[in-house]
Write a protein that holds these residues in place. Structure first.
Motif, PDB file in Angstrom:
ATOM      1  N   MET A  20     -10.133  -9.444 -13.187  1.00  0.00           N
ATOM      2  CA  MET A  20      -9.919  -9.519 -11.740  1.00  0.00           C
ATOM      3  C   MET A  20      -8.716  -8.675 -11.325  1.00  0.00           C
ATOM      4  SD  MET A  20     -10.577 -13.617 -11.249  1.00  0.00           S
ATOM      5  CE  MET A  20      -9.942 -13.627  -9.581  1.00  0.00           C
ATOM      6  N   ILE A  21      -7.649  -8.714 -12.133  1.00  0.00           N
ATOM      7  CA  ILE A  21      -6.458  -7.928 -11.805  1.00  0.00           C
ATOM      8  C   ILE A  21      -6.780  -6.435 -11.822  1.00  0.00           C
ATOM      9  CG2 ILE A  21      -4.144  -7.316 -12.606  1.00  0.00           C
ATOM     10  CD1 ILE A  21      -3.869 -10.189 -13.634  1.00  0.00           C
ATOM     11  N   SER A  22      -7.584  -6.019 -12.808  1.00  0.00           N
ATOM     12  CA  SER A  22      -7.971  -4.606 -12.873  1.00  0.00           C
ATOM     13  C   SER A  22      -8.780  -4.202 -11.658  1.00  0.00           C
ATOM     14  CB  SER A  22      -8.772  -4.347 -14.157  1.00  0.00           C
ATOM     15  OG  SER A  22      -8.013  -4.682 -15.298  1.00  0.00           O
ATOM     16  N   GLU A  23      -9.632  -5.100 -11.187  1.00  0.00           N
ATOM     17  CA  GLU A  23     -10.428  -4.808  -9.998  1.00  0.00           C
ATOM     18  C   GLU A  23      -9.551  -4.767  -8.747  1.00  0.00           C
ATOM     19  OE1 GLU A  23     -13.904  -3.812  -8.055  1.00  0.00           O
ATOM     20  OE2 GLU A  23     -13.664  -4.149 -10.216  1.00  0.00           O
ATOM     21  N   ILE A  24      -8.571  -5.669  -8.678  1.00  0.00           N
ATOM     22  CA  ILE A  24      -7.688  -5.726  -7.505  1.00  0.00           C
ATOM     23  C   ILE A  24      -6.835  -4.472  -7.413  1.00  0.00           C
ATOM     24  CG2 ILE A  24      -5.686  -6.947  -6.537  1.00  0.00           C
ATOM     25  CD1 ILE A  24      -6.940  -9.539  -7.614  1.00  0.00           C
ATOM     26  N   GLU A  25      -6.447  -3.927  -8.561  1.00  0.00           N
ATOM     27  CA  GLU A  25      -5.612  -2.717  -8.559  1.00  0.00           C
ATOM     28  C   GLU A  25      -6.320  -1.528  -7.913  1.00  0.00           C
ATOM     29  OE1 GLU A  25      -4.633  -2.224 -12.629  1.00  0.00           O
ATOM     30  OE2 GLU A  25      -2.976  -3.669 -12.595  1.00  0.00           O
ATOM     31  N   ASN A  26      -7.634  -1.554  -7.909  1.00  0.00           N
ATOM     32  CA  ASN A  26      -8.401  -0.455  -7.299  1.00  0.00           C
ATOM     33  C   ASN A  26      -8.692  -0.681  -5.818  1.00  0.00           C
ATOM     34  OD1 ASN A  26      -8.554   0.879  -9.804  1.00  0.00           O
ATOM     35  ND2 ASN A  26     -10.350  -0.340 -10.402  1.00  0.00           N
ATOM     36  N   LEU A  27      -8.325  -1.854  -5.289  1.00  0.00           N
ATOM     37  CA  LEU A  27      -8.569  -2.145  -3.877  1.00  0.00           C
ATOM     38  C   LEU A  27      -7.415  -1.632  -3.030  1.00  0.00           C
ATOM     39  CD1 LEU A  27      -9.922  -5.806  -4.155  1.00  0.00           C
ATOM     40  CD2 LEU A  27     -11.243  -3.704  -3.908  1.00  0.00           C
ATOM     41  N   PHE A  54      -2.794  -7.363   2.005  1.00  0.00           N
ATOM     42  CA  PHE A  54      -3.856  -7.095   1.027  1.00  0.00           C
ATOM     43  C   PHE A  54      -5.104  -7.917   1.372  1.00  0.00           C
ATOM     44  CE2 PHE A  54       0.291  -6.609  -0.836  1.00  0.00           C
ATOM     45  CZ  PHE A  54       0.220  -5.415  -1.542  1.00  0.00           C
ATOM     46  N   PRO A  55      -5.746  -7.630   2.497  1.00  0.00           N
ATOM     47  CA  PRO A  55      -6.908  -8.438   2.903  1.00  0.00           C
ATOM     48  C   PRO A  55      -8.086  -8.327   1.941  1.00  0.00           C
ATOM     49  CG  PRO A  55      -6.678  -6.527   4.324  1.00  0.00           C
ATOM     50  CD  PRO A  55      -5.453  -6.565   3.480  1.00  0.00           C
ATOM     51  N   GLN A  56      -8.364  -7.133   1.418  1.00  0.00           N
ATOM     52  CA  GLN A  56      -9.495  -6.975   0.497  1.00  0.00           C
ATOM     53  C   GLN A  56      -9.266  -7.761  -0.791  1.00  0.00           C
ATOM     54  OE1 GLN A  56     -10.318  -2.844  -0.189  1.00  0.00           O
ATOM     55  NE2 GLN A  56     -10.971  -2.438   1.913  1.00  0.00           N
ATOM     56  N   ALA A  57      -8.041  -7.693  -1.307  1.00  0.00           N
ATOM     57  CA  ALA A  57      -7.728  -8.433  -2.531  1.00  0.00           C
ATOM     58  C   ALA A  57      -7.816  -9.940  -2.298  1.00  0.00           C
ATOM     59  CB  ALA A  57      -6.342  -8.058  -3.026  1.00  0.00           C
ATOM     60  N   GLU A  58      -7.359 -10.403  -1.129  1.00  0.00           N
ATOM     61  CA  GLU A  58      -7.428 -11.836  -0.818  1.00  0.00           C
ATOM     62  C   GLU A  58      -8.874 -12.299  -0.737  1.00  0.00           C
ATOM     63  OE1 GLU A  58      -3.294 -12.130   1.807  1.00  0.00           O
ATOM     64  OE2 GLU A  58      -5.252 -11.960   2.789  1.00  0.00           O
ATOM     65  N   ARG A  59      -9.724 -11.527  -0.068  1.00  0.00           N
ATOM     66  CA  ARG A  59     -11.134 -11.906   0.027  1.00  0.00           C
ATOM     67  C   ARG A  59     -11.800 -11.883  -1.349  1.00  0.00           C
ATOM     68  NH1 ARG A  59      -8.930 -12.854   3.883  1.00  0.00           N
ATOM     69  NH2 ARG A  59      -9.447 -12.504   6.080  1.00  0.00           N
ATOM     70  N   TYR A  60     -11.402 -10.922  -2.160  1.00  0.00           N
ATOM     71  CA  TYR A  60     -11.982 -10.814  -3.503  1.00  0.00           C
ATOM     72  C   TYR A  60     -11.623 -12.035  -4.351  1.00  0.00           C
ATOM     73  CZ  TYR A  60     -12.730  -9.092  -8.257  1.00  0.00           C
ATOM     74  OH  TYR A  60     -13.126  -8.963  -9.559  1.00  0.00           O
ATOM     75  N   ILE A  61     -10.364 -12.465  -4.298  1.00  0.00           N
ATOM     76  CA  ILE A  61      -9.941 -13.622  -5.099  1.00  0.00           C
ATOM     77  C   ILE A  61     -10.575 -14.896  -4.570  1.00  0.00           C
ATOM     78  CG2 ILE A  61      -7.952 -14.993  -5.817  1.00  0.00           C
ATOM     79  CD1 ILE A  61      -6.288 -12.509  -5.798  1.00  0.00           C
ATOM     80  N   GLU A  62     -10.729 -15.002  -3.253  1.00  0.00           N
ATOM     81  CA  GLU A  62     -11.330 -16.206  -2.672  1.00  0.00           C
ATOM     82  C   GLU A  62     -12.750 -16.428  -3.176  1.00  0.00           C
ATOM     83  OE1 GLU A  62     -11.104 -15.819   1.518  1.00  0.00           O
ATOM     84  OE2 GLU A  62      -8.946 -16.198   1.621  1.00  0.00           O
ATOM     85  N   THR A  63     -13.459 -15.352  -3.493  1.00  0.00           N
ATOM     86  CA  THR A  63     -14.829 -15.509  -3.990  1.00  0.00           C
ATOM     87  C   THR A  63     -14.874 -16.145  -5.371  1.00  0.00           C
ATOM     88  OG1 THR A  63     -14.795 -13.261  -4.906  1.00  0.00           O
ATOM     89  CG2 THR A  63     -15.639 -13.534  -2.663  1.00  0.00           C
TER      90      THR A  63
END
Length: 419
Positions: A20-27, A54-63
């Motif tokens: 997840m962290i690797s994916e967030i780094e690309n957002l 960081f709205p995209q990262a927040e939405r990504y983690i919420e999923t």
């Protein structure tokens, strides 16, 4: 002598995971024209400063939140919308602060979110959030050096702390009051609304009132009002007329009493928009009447949700709600063996719905799947390869792409049934 195996270490759930962290780094992050505001005095550079979010990262983690975590998150947002936001006007505790708080709690212990003790967990979360507000310290989840409470005036934080403390004093009624403010989507493609008023009536009433209020009114009828059978027909008719007359008098008196009580309740509630009594305290143990009424209330709700799930949702979710209803029937039987007959009726109803759901799932699994693409229909047992009849399969309403006046051939599509 056989060597004993060493016990395997308990798995430790990490949130967020390295993937997840690797994916967030690309957002991407965003810059918001929001400058720093001092609690006292003016900050001349506030009009020139920007805030990183960081709205995209927040939405990504919420999923990746579990079912229990998502429910706790929504409960906190509902409490904030009801008790805090109307008085602070977007100047105190905000929804984005609750989001950061929830992400920190998920990271601290991702596995300690029991579904069967969600109320206890929610009280723990509110207590923890209150501690952060009292210290005026809550770190941003992505920028740990940033304190999101740093530029909020203390009077707004104190108000939020006060309201959360009142919620902890009466959690049940506070939750009911906040959830009653939610508005559900209307229409046939959604679950039926939860009857909070009915639940509230069951909780505040005592003894046999919570089961059937009509029984209370019947208990006030004097013994001589009971119908008596006489062998003589004339005496029986005379007694019947007198009984009817007495019943009319009693009904009229009862209506007058109810009208007075209703008027008194309206006067008491006139000063308050909401009728929920926040001073009500929950008993440590309910009597058999209230226990039965609560169990039947939730059993019927789970059954209704399961019926709707079978129409609009998945087979697995339907069985989940039916399983919850079945668990409550077992509790009903354990709490009061005298309710065994009623419990068996619910078990038969639940079993019938489970059988119907399983049959429906088998039919859907055995029936061939049809994939529709415009005017072309493909079946799972049909294989399509390169053919000169591709254009014939196209309906007359579908536009065929042309290149320089020549019809462009379709790409070959192959559907193979998987086993």
């Amino acid at each position: 002598m056989k060597a004993q195996k060493r016990p395997e270490p308990r798995k430790r759930y990490v949130f967020p995971t390295q993937r997840m962290i690797s994916e967030i780094e690309n957002l991407n992050c965003v810059l918001v024209p929001k400058g720093y505001v001092r609690k006292k005095g003016e900050h001349t550079d506030s009009d020139l400063e920007w805030e990183i979010q960081f709205p995209q990262a927040e939405r990504y983690i919420e999923t990746f939140m579990s079912h229990a975590q998502a429910k706790c998150y929504l409960f906190l947002l509902t409490l904030h919308k009801t008790y805090i936001e109307p008085d602070t006007f977007q100047l105190g505790l905000l929804a984005e602060h609750i989001r950061s708080f929830m992400l920190w709690e998920c990271e601290a212990n991702y596995s300690d979110w029991p579904e069967h003790r969600l109320g206890t967990k929610l009280v723990t979360l509110i207590t923890s959030l209150n501690i952060h507000i009292a210290k005026s310290d809550l770190r941003d989840f992505f920028i740990k050096e940033k304190n999101v409470f740093e530029n909020i005036p203390k009077k707004y934080l104190r108000h939020a702390q006060k309201m959360l403390h009142e919620v902890l004093e009466a959690p049940v009624m506070s939750f009911i009051k906040s959830l009653r403010n939610l508005r559900y989507t209307r229409g046939k493609h959604f679950y039926h609304p939860f009857e909070f008023d009915q639940l509230y009536d069951i909780l505040i009433k005592t003894g046999i009132q919570s089961t059937n209020p009509q029984l209370i009114s019947d208990m006030h009828i004097p013994p001589n009002f009971k119908k008596i059978r006489h062998l003589d027909t004339d005496i029986q008719v005379k007694h019947f007329k007198e009984a009817q007359k007495r019943e009319r008098i009693l009904k009229k008196r009862q209506e007058e009493i109810e009208k007075k009580n209703l008027k008194k309740e309206e006067e008491e509630r006139r000063g308050s928009i909401d009728s929920v009594d926040l001073k009500w305290t929950c008993d440590r143990q309910f009597d058999v009447y209230k226990t039965r009424a609560l169990l039947i209330f939730f059993i019927n709700n789970f059954i209704e949700i399961a019926k709707k799930c079978s129409q609009i949702s998945s087979h697995r979710q339907t069985l989940l709600y039916l399983k919850q209803a079945r668990y409550l029937t077992r509790i009903m039987k354990d709490e009061c063996p005298a309710l065994e007959v009623e419990e068996q009726e619910y078990v038969k109803q639940i079993q019938a719905l489970e059988d119907e759901c399983n049959k429906k799932a088998v039919r859907e699994k055995s029936s061939p799947r049809v994939v529709q693409n415009g005017g072309v229909h493909f079946s799972t047992n049909t294989q399509i390869s390169n053919s000169s009849n591709n254009n014939e399969a196209c309906s007359s309403t579908e536009k065929v792409p042309k290149v320089n006046g020549v019809v462009k051939p379709r790409k070959s599509v192959m559907f193979v049934e998987s086993h």
